[in-house]
Design a protein around this motif. Structure first.
Motif, short mmCIF file in Angstrom:
data_model
loop_
_atom_site.label_atom_id
_atom_site.label_comp_id
_atom_site.label_asym_id
_atom_site.label_seq_id
_atom_site.Cartn_x
_atom_site.Cartn_y
_atom_site.Cartn_z
N GLN A 28 -41.03 59.40 -54.06
CA GLN A 28 -40.58 60.64 -54.69
C GLN A 28 -39.98 60.29 -56.04
N GLU B 136 -37.94 60.94 -59.52
CA GLU B 136 -36.78 61.69 -60.00
C GLU B 136 -36.40 61.19 -61.38
N ARG C 149 -33.01 60.69 -63.49
CA ARG C 149 -31.55 60.65 -63.40
C ARG C 149 -30.97 60.05 -64.68
N PRO D 155 -35.06 57.87 -51.37
CA PRO D 155 -34.17 58.25 -52.47
C PRO D 155 -32.82 58.74 -51.96
N PRO E 186 -29.58 63.81 -54.02
CA PRO E 186 -29.85 64.23 -55.41
C PRO E 186 -28.62 64.74 -56.15
N VAL F 67 -29.79 63.92 -59.83
CA VAL F 67 -31.14 64.26 -60.27
C VAL F 67 -31.08 65.47 -61.19
N GLU F 68 -31.68 65.33 -62.36
CA GLU F 68 -31.73 66.45 -63.30
C GLU F 68 -33.11 67.09 -63.36
N PRO G 12 -36.87 66.94 -61.19
CA PRO G 12 -37.70 66.35 -60.13
C PRO G 12 -39.07 65.96 -60.66
N GLY G 13 -39.75 65.08 -59.94
CA GLY G 13 -41.05 64.60 -60.38
C GLY G 13 -42.12 65.67 -60.42
N SER H 9 -45.42 61.29 -57.50
CA SER H 9 -44.46 62.01 -56.68
C SER H 9 -45.13 62.67 -55.49
#
Length: 648
Positions: free
Chosen positions: A121, A123, A125, A244, A247, A267-268, A270-271, A369
């Protein structure tokens, strides 16, 4: 006006060109077997050879998010990963609605298996802290600390030794000894230990709420700092990836190469917000190439404003707070710095990339992802689902079909059928070489549907030869010699062959794009053999026919040649001039008055060309014209001013 000169046929040169290409093809394969990992036989797919089967199951935290749509998305991502690794004919299906079964043919590499096993997944960050890969926690075995903790180790530092003659000092020493005894009793009693020494670091933030996702004071708690200092990213087991983290909290991760470790913020992005990624050579503002490989990243419409907000904040920060980390399967695959605000959602990652590393990062960003996190439920070797028996039956069917085509060609075309046999052999040789080369270079694997495509190709190839030979026969029936019939028949047959093979090739492309699994193997071999058919017809069959037309056996119409005039319905005993023979009731394309008087003319006779019909019509008109008036004398000369003998 003279007609333009025809291009001179060079059949020997064409055949030599084909021979050189074929030798180069097999020379490459032999070189691969000697200096590489190539094989003299094509690789076989899962249904014919067996391979490795991996069953993936969503982790417990993601069980509630499992739907048919998310499973289909995960299958599509895994298929893209496997295809990008060079493995062909992999079988990826769902099982029970919540599991994914991945079948890889042969002995897949550990890298390919890692692509399948990885939850991956992705992410984005922000980077809060960055450090070296080695652990930084101080160990308890510090000689300096031991020396400082033991005053008796240094006699000069013992005041009791210096003041032993002083009674007051003796009393003080007695008091100190009593205190030491009390301390020793306390150390011997576990209940008397100070609890704060072994208590875990606090995991509570020092602030009520963060100012932004890059707020170190809020996210870097003592517990996170201790985990960061203890992490050893030089160990390979710490760089295998994992699930992961939360988040919404800070996350400690290693660089995938083991060069650094990070404390990352929440997490700002997502993939799923990545629209696409490609690798290319960088360019300047004027369009000139920089010679450095870069990765071009584009976000979706929903991800663009998020990325703009992130770059706006990070561009004003210093190192390392101006970096954002691309996290894939709990590993940092890239941590580029933000130099300016990016408002359009199109970023460019530059650095010390090579062509391979840039392509790898682009592939990871493009389809790295998964919508769910998976764990490997089982991994095992499986045997072939169809086996060698079915392969033998498929090849037997191909041999039977080939023999039937050969028998029909020899029966219908006599010795000319040998050209068909030779062309089929050349086509089979080239097809085998191309498939074997693709197995080595591209990882292609031959499946049973692919074998079916090769069998169908026998009919497609034979059809091209039949079209060509029948065109030649038609030209012979029209009265041309064999060299002229070969030339004219090729002009007409070429258009038909190109149109027919174009339809087959387009059908193969559409089938390959729309289908999945084994059907794509059938479409691939169908398209490949269609191209090979064109190569053989243009570079082998036609040049061979040009050479055979120059031999007495074929040009003389030998009964065993397949071009016997009697079998074609041509009366070879009647000669019409200029090397042409004519059937009864026909005329040549340019008949003279003498020939018209000798030969009966039949307007519209079967098999006539347009030029022959026009010539026959003119001859019929000349025969049916009324007798002309007797020649006039000088006294009867015209008086209208035109010269004598002019045409009115």
């Amino acid at each position: 006006m003279a007609p333009p000169p025809r291009r001179r046929e060079r059949p020997v040169r064409t055949l030599v060109t084909l021979a050189v290409l074929t030798v180069a093809l097999f020379a490459s394969i032999f070189a691969g077997t000697r200096w590489g990992d190539a094989s003299l036989t094509p690789n076989l797919a899962l249904d014919l050879e067996g391979g490795t089967q991996v069953i993936l199951q969503p982790v417990a935290e993601a069980q509630g998010d499992v739907t048919a749509e998310t499973i289909d998305q995960a299958i599509a991502v895994i298929r893209q990963r496997v295809d990008a690794s060079g493995v062909a004919e992999a079988e990826i299906t769902s099982q029970g609605g919540d599991k994914i079964v991945v079948g890889l043919p042969g002995r897949p590499s550990e890298e390919t298996l890692a692509l399948v096993r990885t939850s991956a997944q992705m992410e984005f960050r922000p980077v809060l802290v960055m450090g070296g890969a080695a652990p930084t926690t101080q160990t308890a075995e510090d000689p300096a600390a031991e020396d400082a903790a033991d005053p008796a180790a240094d006699p000069a530092a013992d005041p009791a030794a210096e003041d032993a003659a002083d009674p007051a000092a003796e009393d003080a020493a007695t008091d100190d000894a009593a205190a030491d005894a009390t301390a020793e009793d306390s150390a011997a009693d576990p209940a008397a230990e100070e609890p704060a020494a072994d208590a875990p670091p606090s995991d509570q933030p020092t602030k009520a709420a963060p100012d932004n996702p890059s707020d170190i004071a809020y996210y870097v708690t003592p517990a996170v700092q201790a985990e960061f200092e203890a992490l050893d990213c030089t160990l390979p087991e710490n760089r295998t990836g994992g699930v992961p983290g939360d988040p919404d909290t800070a996350f400690v991760a290693c660089d995938q190469e083991g060069f650094a470790k990070f404390i990352l913020g929440p997490v700002e992005i997502p993939g799923e917000e990545i629209a696409g990624a490609t690798s290319s050579l960088g360019t300047t503002s004027t369009g000139a190439s920089t010679g450095q490989w870069v990765v071009n990243l584009e976000f979706t419409r929903a991800g663009t404003p998020k990325f703009t907000e992130v770059t706006t904040r990070l561009a004003s920060q210093g190192e390392p707070l101006n970096q954002f980390a691309v996290v894939l399967d709990a590993l940092v695959i890239s941590a580029p710095s933000v130099n300016e605000v990016i408002p359009n959602g199109q970023a460019q990652i530059s650095g010390s990339f090579t062509r391979e590393t840039a392509a790898t990062l682009a592939n990871q960003l493009d389809f790295g992802s998964l919508p769910l996190s998976f764990e490997v439920q089982s991994q095992q070797q499986i045997s072939a689902t169809l086996g060698s028996e079915q392969l033998q039956k498929g090849l037997l069917a191909g041999v039977i079909g080939l023999l039937l085509v050969v028998v029909y060609s020899l029966f219908q075309y006599r010795a000319l059928g040998l050209v068909t046999v030779a062309s089929l052999v050349v086509a089979a040789l080239i097809t085998y070489g191309v498939i074997t080369l693709l197995s080595w270079v591209q990882g292609y694997r031959l499946s049973l549907p692919g074998v079916a495509g090769l069998i169908v190709a026998i009919g497609i190839t034979a059809d091209s030869f039949i079209v060509y030979f029948e065109r030649i026969r038609d030209e012979l029936r029209d009265g041309r010699t064999l060299p002229a019939a070969v030339e004219k028949g090729w002009e007409r047959a070429r258009r038909t062959i190109l149109a027919s093979d174009a339809v087959s090739f387009i059908a193969a492309i559409v089938l390959y794009v729309l289908a999945v699994g084994g059907v794509r193997g059938f479409a691939f071999t169908l398209g490949l053999t269609t191209v090979v058919d064109l190569i053989v017809v243009f570079l082998f069959t036609h040049p061979v026919m040009v050479l055979l037309a120059r031999t007495r056996f074929f040009s003389g119409g030998h009964p065993a040649s397949g071009l016997d005039p009697r079998r074609l319905g041509v009366d070879a005993g009647r000669y019409a001039g200029r090397g042409r023979v004519v059937e009864p009731g026909r005329v040549s394309t340019a008949p003279s008055a003498t020939a018209s008087a000798r030969e009966p003319v039949a307007v519209g006779a079967p098999g006539q060309t347009i030029a022959e019909r026009r010539a026959a019509a003119r001859a019929a008109q000349a025969t049916a014209a009324p007798p002309q008036d007797p020649p006039t004398t000088a006294d009867d000369a015209p008086t209208d001013g035109r010269p004598e003998g002019s045409d009115r």
